[in-house]
Design a protein around this motif. Structure first.
Motif, PDB file in Angstrom:
ATOM      1  N   PHE A  44      -3.983   8.261   0.310  1.00 19.82           N
ATOM      2  CA  PHE A  44      -3.472   6.900   0.444  1.00 19.82           C
ATOM      3  C   PHE A  44      -4.495   5.947   1.060  1.00 19.82           C
ATOM      4  O   PHE A  44      -4.217   4.757   1.185  1.00 19.82           O
ATOM      5  CB  PHE A  44      -2.206   6.897   1.322  1.00 19.82           C
ATOM      6  N   THR A  45      -5.646   6.445   1.467  1.00 17.57           N
ATOM      7  CA  THR A  45      -6.586   5.615   2.219  1.00 17.57           C
ATOM      8  C   THR A  45      -7.890   5.335   1.502  1.00 17.57           C
ATOM      9  O   THR A  45      -8.585   4.383   1.840  1.00 17.57           O
ATOM     10  CB  THR A  45      -6.924   6.281   3.568  1.00 17.57           C
ATOM     11  N   VAL A  79       0.813  -1.215   0.000  1.00 21.27           N
ATOM     12  CA  VAL A  79       0.000   0.000   0.000  1.00 21.27           C
ATOM     13  C   VAL A  79       0.850   1.270   0.000  1.00 21.27           C
ATOM     14  O   VAL A  79       0.342   2.352  -0.286  1.00 21.27           O
ATOM     15  CB  VAL A  79      -0.956   0.034   1.217  1.00 21.27           C
ATOM     16  N   THR A  80       2.135   1.162   0.323  1.00 20.06           N
ATOM     17  CA  THR A  80       2.985   2.337   0.469  1.00 20.06           C
ATOM     18  C   THR A  80       3.666   2.686  -0.849  1.00 20.06           C
ATOM     19  O   THR A  80       4.344   1.859  -1.448  1.00 20.06           O
ATOM     20  CB  THR A  80       4.059   2.100   1.548  1.00 20.06           C
ATOM     21  N   ARG A  81       3.503   3.912  -1.272  1.00 21.87           N
ATOM     22  CA  ARG A  81       4.148   4.400  -2.493  1.00 21.87           C
ATOM     23  C   ARG A  81       5.399   5.205  -2.142  1.00 21.87           C
ATOM     24  O   ARG A  81       5.496   5.771  -1.062  1.00 21.87           O
ATOM     25  CB  ARG A  81       3.173   5.261  -3.301  1.00 21.87           C
ATOM     26  N   GLU A  82       6.340   5.239  -3.073  1.00 15.34           N
ATOM     27  CA  GLU A  82       7.562   5.997  -2.868  1.00 15.34           C
ATOM     28  C   GLU A  82       7.244   7.490  -2.859  1.00 15.34           C
ATOM     29  O   GLU A  82       6.501   7.976  -3.719  1.00 15.34           O
ATOM     30  CB  GLU A  82       8.572   5.689  -3.972  1.00 15.34           C
ATOM     31  N   TYR A 100      -7.244   6.056  -5.518  1.00 17.72           N
ATOM     32  CA  TYR A 100      -6.063   6.876  -5.273  1.00 17.72           C
ATOM     33  C   TYR A 100      -6.261   8.220  -5.957  1.00 17.72           C
ATOM     34  O   TYR A 100      -6.794   8.294  -7.067  1.00 17.72           O
ATOM     35  CB  TYR A 100      -4.831   6.180  -5.842  1.00 17.72           C
ATOM     36  N   PRO A 103       2.776   1.020  -5.608  1.00 15.78           N
ATOM     37  CA  PRO A 103       3.794   0.600  -4.641  1.00 15.78           C
ATOM     38  C   PRO A 103       4.876  -0.240  -5.318  1.00 15.78           C
ATOM     39  O   PRO A 103       4.587  -1.140  -6.105  1.00 15.78           O
ATOM     40  CB  PRO A 103       2.988  -0.217  -3.631  1.00 15.78           C
TER      41      PRO A 103
END
Length: 404
Positions: free
Chosen positions: A390-391, A10-13, A395, A21
């Motif tokens: 992000f939630t 779920v985490t993008r740079e 997106y 991600p």
């Protein structure tokens, strides 16, 4: 195939907010079908390649009636009587799904959108651009265009009175924002249900003829009634929030992308015939559905070596599949001249987004008009400082400060 349980990426740079991600790249190469924990703590299979994802969306052994996997931790929202509203054909399988969808298909064809919606769309886009020109040089594009344009369009389609749009927008935001509590989101859902219930009653009482709801009321009241009252209301709610949130997110992200891809933007403006391919490439490149779409196995089956059990949830990470180098050459590059026959930006198969031609029309209208009107438009903050969502289910950009 060994079942390895990992968390869904779920985490993008921070320096690459337009890319999925990074962990998806490794999974796509090493474990294209893997057991994962979803954001709410539930588990299932995650598919990250295009061909296998296409199979999930077209295999009749996999049902569209599925639990939510993208809710906050600890929440597992089921489809059914306890859902905030009747999800209608989104959760239906064939042949019921096809029969239900055919009631609406003719209203969303390219020809219908061009003839019935495009003049209104041109008008409201020009009005909003005029308002931007009359306002401060630095402004929030999300508030100025990305939110109000889709709201006005879907309200026009459904025959929602103009004066009610603010309440609709606020309820939709509450419903779709996964950072909010279940109570807050349900409040938005119930407001929409109550509103559409009243709107349907008003249109029936006045024998109104404007908008999709009025047309469907006449069909429901006819000899071959196809929709129950609950289905009619649920359909109105579904089209309202789905047609608003998705296009708003895509409009904000597309604008941000073109602001950071100068050469592609100039190519689109210099060659208007490329506007359509630009929109398709943006849909592929961005793929706003953040946590994928799921199906549930109706029986034991094998998918690319994975042993799927009856009742297992199988989720296609469309943003990973749309960057699959097996399906797209140089997939991490935005290429508005890309020749492609298919992508998953609007979903895939018989459940592909019903309103995709409306979304296309909005993007094909807004993007060239925006940059033609304001050729010097630029970000007012560094890219890494643009607040992203992000939630949410989709997106997007929470705020996009730009200078004209």
């Amino acid at each position: 195939m060994t079942e390895i349980l990992v968390n869904q990426p779920v985490t993008r740079e921070a320096d690459a907010p337009l890319d999925p991600p990074a962990e998806y790249t490794r999974l796509r190469e090493d474990q294209p079908i893997v057991k994962v924990r979803f954001p709410n703590g539930s588990s299932g299979w995650l598919v990250t390649r295009f061909d296998e994802g296409s199979q999930v969306f077209t295999d009749p052994r996999l049902s569209a009636r599925r639990p939510r996997h993208d809710t906050p931790e600890g929440e597992v929202a089921e489809a059914g009587e306890d859902a905030p509203f009747d999800a209608g054909f989104v959760m239906m399988d064939e042949p019921e799904h096809g029969a239900y969808r055919r009631l609406l298909t003719a209203r969303f064809t390219p020809k219908a959108v061009q003839n019935k919606l495009q003049p209104y769309l041109d008008k409201i886009v020009d009005e909003h651009l005029d308002a931007i020109a009359a306002g401060p040089e630095t402004f929030d594009f999300v508030q100025a265009m990305a939110l109000p344009i889709p709201c006005l369009v879907i309200c026009e389609l459904l025959g929602v009175p103009y004066e009610d749009r603010n309440g609709f927008h606020e309820a939709t935001v509450d419903l779709m924002d996964m950072a909010k509590s279940r109570e807050e989101r349900d409040k938005g859902a119930h407001w929409l249900i109550d509103y559409i219930t009243k709107l349907v009653a008003d249109k029936r009482r006045t024998s109104a003829t404007d908008g999709i709801l009025a047309e469907l009321i006449h069909k429901t009241d006819g000899e071959d009634a196809a929709l129950t009252e609950k289905q009619l209301i649920g359909l109105g709610v579904l089209l309202l929030f789905a047609g608003h949130d998705t296009t708003a997110a895509m409009m904000g992200l597309s604008t941000l992308t073109l602001l950071t891809h100068h050469e592609q933007r100039e190519q689109m403006l210099a060659h208007p015939e490329k506007t359509g391919t630009t929109v398709e490439e943006l849909m592929r490149y961005l793929t706003i559905v953040q946590f994928g779409l799921g199906r549930v196995a109706k029986e034991d089956l094998e998918l690319a070596g994975a042993q799927i059990k009856k009742g297992d949830l199988v989720v296609v990470a469309m943003n990973a599949a749309n960057r699959d180098p097996r399906a797209f050459t140089d997939p991490d590059t935005l290429d508005i001249d890309r020749k492609m026959a298919r992508h998953m930006g609007f979903g895939y198969g018989v459940h592909a987004c019903l309103g995709q031609n409306v979304a296309r029309a909005e993007l094909r209208t807004v993007l060239p008009k925006l940059f033609q009107r304001f050729p010097n438009l630029r970000l007012a903050t560094p890219l890494e400082e643009v607040p992203m969502d992000f939630t949410g289910t989709n997106y997007g950009v929470r705020k996009l400060m730009v200078t004209r």
